[in-house]
Structure formats: structure tokens, C-alpha cells
Design a protein around this motif. Structure first.
Motif, mmCIF file in Angstrom:
data_model
loop_
_atom_site.group_PDB
_atom_site.id
_atom_site.type_symbol
_atom_site.label_atom_id
_atom_site.label_comp_id
_atom_site.label_asym_id
_atom_site.label_seq_id
_atom_site.Cartn_x
_atom_site.Cartn_y
_atom_site.Cartn_z
ATOM 1 N N UNK A 90 -6.399 21.085 -36.296
ATOM 2 C CA UNK A 90 -5.032 20.874 -36.778
ATOM 3 C C UNK A 90 -4.964 19.713 -37.769
ATOM 4 N N UNK A 91 -5.939 18.796 -37.718
ATOM 5 C CA UNK A 91 -5.978 17.715 -38.713
ATOM 6 C C UNK A 91 -6.242 18.280 -40.099
ATOM 7 N N UNK A 92 -7.093 19.293 -40.185
ATOM 8 C CA UNK A 92 -7.343 19.956 -41.465
ATOM 9 C C UNK A 92 -6.085 20.684 -41.935
ATOM 10 N N UNK A 93 -5.391 21.325 -41.008
ATOM 11 C CA UNK A 93 -4.131 21.987 -41.352
ATOM 12 C C UNK A 93 -3.124 20.991 -41.901
ATOM 13 N N UNK A 94 -2.977 19.849 -41.246
ATOM 14 C CA UNK A 94 -2.016 18.848 -41.697
ATOM 15 C C UNK A 94 -2.365 18.345 -43.088
ATOM 16 N N UNK A 95 -3.660 18.133 -43.335
ATOM 17 C CA UNK A 95 -4.059 17.696 -44.674
ATOM 18 C C UNK A 95 -3.701 18.762 -45.705
ATOM 19 N N UNK A 96 -4.007 20.011 -45.390
ATOM 20 C CA UNK A 96 -3.746 21.100 -46.332
ATOM 21 C C UNK A 96 -2.260 21.190 -46.681
ATOM 22 N N UNK A 156 -11.093 21.519 -48.412
ATOM 23 C CA UNK A 156 -11.336 20.785 -47.178
ATOM 24 C C UNK A 156 -12.237 21.597 -46.271
ATOM 25 N N UNK A 157 -13.339 21.005 -45.821
ATOM 26 C CA UNK A 157 -14.316 21.703 -44.982
ATOM 27 C C UNK A 157 -14.555 20.909 -43.706
ATOM 28 N N UNK A 158 -14.387 21.557 -42.570
ATOM 29 C CA UNK A 158 -14.695 20.921 -41.295
ATOM 30 C C UNK A 158 -16.209 20.885 -41.100
ATOM 31 N N UNK A 211 -17.192 18.279 -58.379
ATOM 32 C CA UNK A 211 -16.076 17.730 -57.610
ATOM 33 C C UNK A 211 -15.947 16.227 -57.814
ATOM 34 N N UNK A 212 -14.767 15.744 -57.535
ATOM 35 C CA UNK A 212 -14.503 14.321 -57.524
ATOM 36 C C UNK A 212 -13.740 13.980 -56.253
ATOM 37 N N UNK A 213 -13.648 12.712 -55.961
ATOM 38 C CA UNK A 213 -12.846 12.227 -54.823
ATOM 39 C C UNK A 213 -13.300 12.803 -53.484
ATOM 40 N N UNK A 214 -14.593 13.026 -53.298
ATOM 41 C CA UNK A 214 -15.076 13.483 -51.994
ATOM 42 C C UNK A 214 -14.809 12.405 -50.951
ATOM 43 N N UNK A 215 -14.138 12.793 -49.869
ATOM 44 C CA UNK A 215 -13.686 11.797 -48.900
ATOM 45 C C UNK A 215 -13.838 12.319 -47.482
ATOM 46 N N UNK A 216 -14.431 11.484 -46.617
ATOM 47 C CA UNK A 216 -14.540 11.822 -45.196
ATOM 48 C C UNK A 216 -13.198 11.576 -44.519
ATOM 49 N N UNK A 217 -12.812 12.505 -43.649
ATOM 50 C CA UNK A 217 -11.539 12.403 -42.931
ATOM 51 C C UNK A 217 -11.797 12.449 -41.426
ATOM 52 N N UNK A 218 -10.911 11.812 -40.673
ATOM 53 C CA UNK A 218 -11.047 11.770 -39.221
ATOM 54 C C UNK A 218 -9.891 12.507 -38.558
#
Length: 281
Positions: A97-103, A236-238, A257-264
Motif C-alpha cells: 500500500x506504500x507503493x499505491x500511496x506513492x503512485x 515504482x518497483x517493489x 532515468x533520473x531521481x532514483x530514490x529508495x522508499x520505505x
């Protein structure tokens, strides 16, 4: 007649003894299933009939054998939706659901084109379509069993299902350079990882394991995203807990790509990586 509270107490103790990580939660969920009511209404039930009690004990016995709750009730909640699940399809996890929220937080504009790769049950695609009814959503998977569940879950929606392998070059050629957003929850667990019985014995291995380093599907998805996304489009890829840095590096090393960022996720664990498609030169 047996009091529901006492039955739940007994069930929770049984599940705890079986090594279940959330015995009380599962006991209440299964009580609701046995009583054919909503979880929130279980506390309003004083006593239960013998038939309900027998059904409840059967469910608790099955859960004690580490059969997932979602298989016992036939559904799984994901964000604002509930999907049908069972043997042969990956059970959607709350962490995604964190990926969903980001999307949903991305500035996509009107009528965006969204692609959900490795859709499984279709949970992520369904949630996106529910919240963004103006979007065109395309969901892709190569598992016939998973697609059967996805077709049921997406029935009555405008989501387009595609039966295809995301690692095969040339996928979705008509969408090249047109996609605004790609999300993916691919197989990403490194081969040989030790898993809980609910996962190892009941989720399909094809949806779990991503090669020796867990990156066997993630790398081709990045290649695919580079072709499908419009300039400025987002992906966004889990990934596995252990491969956040590798996923960031795969985006960065690609060059597209640019702005590759790790998310928690909400628990603070590395969960997914996002990146933006560079403008074409």
C-alpha cells in the motif's frame, strides 16, 4: 450455547500455541467468517450456535496448520479494495500500500496511462482504477492462475488485462513512449530464502522468487519502463529488503532515468524504488 468472547479467547490461545504471529487478530477475523458477519460486528455477538462454533473450530484448526487467513475467507483487503484470492495467486500485502500511496501522489494530470506489471490478483490495478477512474490502466501478468483471479477482481472495470511475460523484450509495443506511470510488485525474493509456511507453502513460487540475487525480473522491468514511459514518466518497483541499493543502482546504471530514490514502508523497511524517465536526446 457458547459465548463468542470465550470462543475467541480459546481460538487465540490455540493459534498462539501454533506459532501464529497475530493470533488475536486472526481469531477475530475467522470468527467473523464463521458467523457470516463483518469483523467490526463480532464484538456485538454474545453467544454462538453449535453450528457456528463447529465451523469456527474448523477454521481455527486450518489456520493452525498455517493456511493463510486470506485463503480461508477467500478475500484479501488492499487499500480501498478487497480482492478474491486463493491457491495459485499471490496474496497482496499491506506493505505494498506504500507503493499505491506513492503512485496516487504523482502529478499525472487528466486521463493518465498507467501500467501495472506483475499484477497478480489485480489488487494494485483495481485500487488505482478505483481512485483514478479517469485513468487508462493496463495490468500485465504471465500466470494463467493469477489472471483468472485478476479477471474476477477487475470484472466491471475498464482495466485492461494482458497475458504476457514482463521479461520478454518488445512487450506492449503500442504503448512505447506513452505511459505516464508504471508500478510493479514483481517476484523479488532471492532464491533459497527461508520463508514462513504461509508464504512458502501457499503463495506460488513463480510470484515470489527473483533469481539468485532477487533482481532477475526487476532488471528487465527497468528496461521495459525505459521504453514505455514518456519523458518525465515515473516508475515504482517493489523489491526485497536486501536489494534496495541494487535496485537504485539498476535504475542509475541504465542511463534512461533520473531521481532514483529508495522508499520505505510504514514500518520503516526498504520497500520500493522510484525513478523518473529522462527526456530523450
Amino acid at each position: 450455547m457458547t459465548r463468542m468472547r470465550e470462543a475467541i479467547d480459546e481460538a487465540a490461545a490455540t493459534l498462539a500455541a501454533a506459532g501464529i504471529g497475530s493470533p488475536r487478530v486472526d481469531a477475530v477475523d475467522l470468527a467473523a467468517e464463521a458467523a457470516a458477519t463483518d469483523r467490526g460486528r463480532v464484538a456485538l455477538i454474545d453467544t454462538v450456535t453449535d453450528d457456528v462454533l463447529e465451523r469456527y473450530r474448523e477454521l481455527i484448526a486450518a489456520r493452525s496448520r498455517r493456511i493463510p487467513v486470506q485463503h480461508l475467507v477467500g478475500t484479501a483487503a488492499f487499500g480501498p479494495v478487497q480482492v478474491r484470492v486463493g491457491p495459485g495467486v499471490f496474496i497482496p500485502r499491506p506493505e505494498t500500500e506504500s507503493l499505491l500511496e506513492w503512485a496516487l501522489a504523482q502529478p499525472l494530470g487528466e486521463h493518465p496511462l498507467i501500467v501495472d506489471l506483475c499484477t497478480g490478483s489485480g489488487a494494485l490495478a483495481l485500487a488505482l482504477a478505483r481512485i483514478r477512474p479517469d485513468a487508462r490502466v493496463v495490468a500485465v501478468d504471465d500466470s494463467e492462475a493469477a489472471l483468472e483471479y485478476a479477471a474476477q477482481n477487475l470484472a466491471g472495470t475498464a482495466v485492461e488485462l494482458a497475458h504476457a511475460d514482463v521479461t520478454v523484450p518488445g512487450l506492449l509495443p503500442d504503448l512505447s513512449g506513452r505511459v505516464d506511470l508504471i508500478v510493479a510488485n514483481p517476484p523479488y525474493i532471492p532464491d533459497g530464502a527461508v520463508l514462513e509456511p504461509e508464504v512458502a507453502d501457499h503463495d506460488p513460487a513463480h510470484a515470489l522468487f527473483g533469481g539468485p540475487d532477487g533482481m532477475a525480473v526487476i532488471r528487465p522491468i527497468i528496461d521495459l519502463a525505459a521504453r514505455l514511459l514518456r519523458p518525465g514518466g515515473r516508475c515504482g518497483i517493489e523489491h526485497d529488503d536486501t536489494t534496495s541499493a541494487q535496485t537504485v543502482a539498476a535504475f542509475t546504471d541504465h542511463g534512461g532515468f533520473t531521481d532514483a530514490m529508495a522508499r520505505r514502508d510504514l514500518a520503516g523497511r526498504p520497500r520500493f524504488v522510484t525513478a523518473t524517465r529522462r527526456p530523450t536526446t
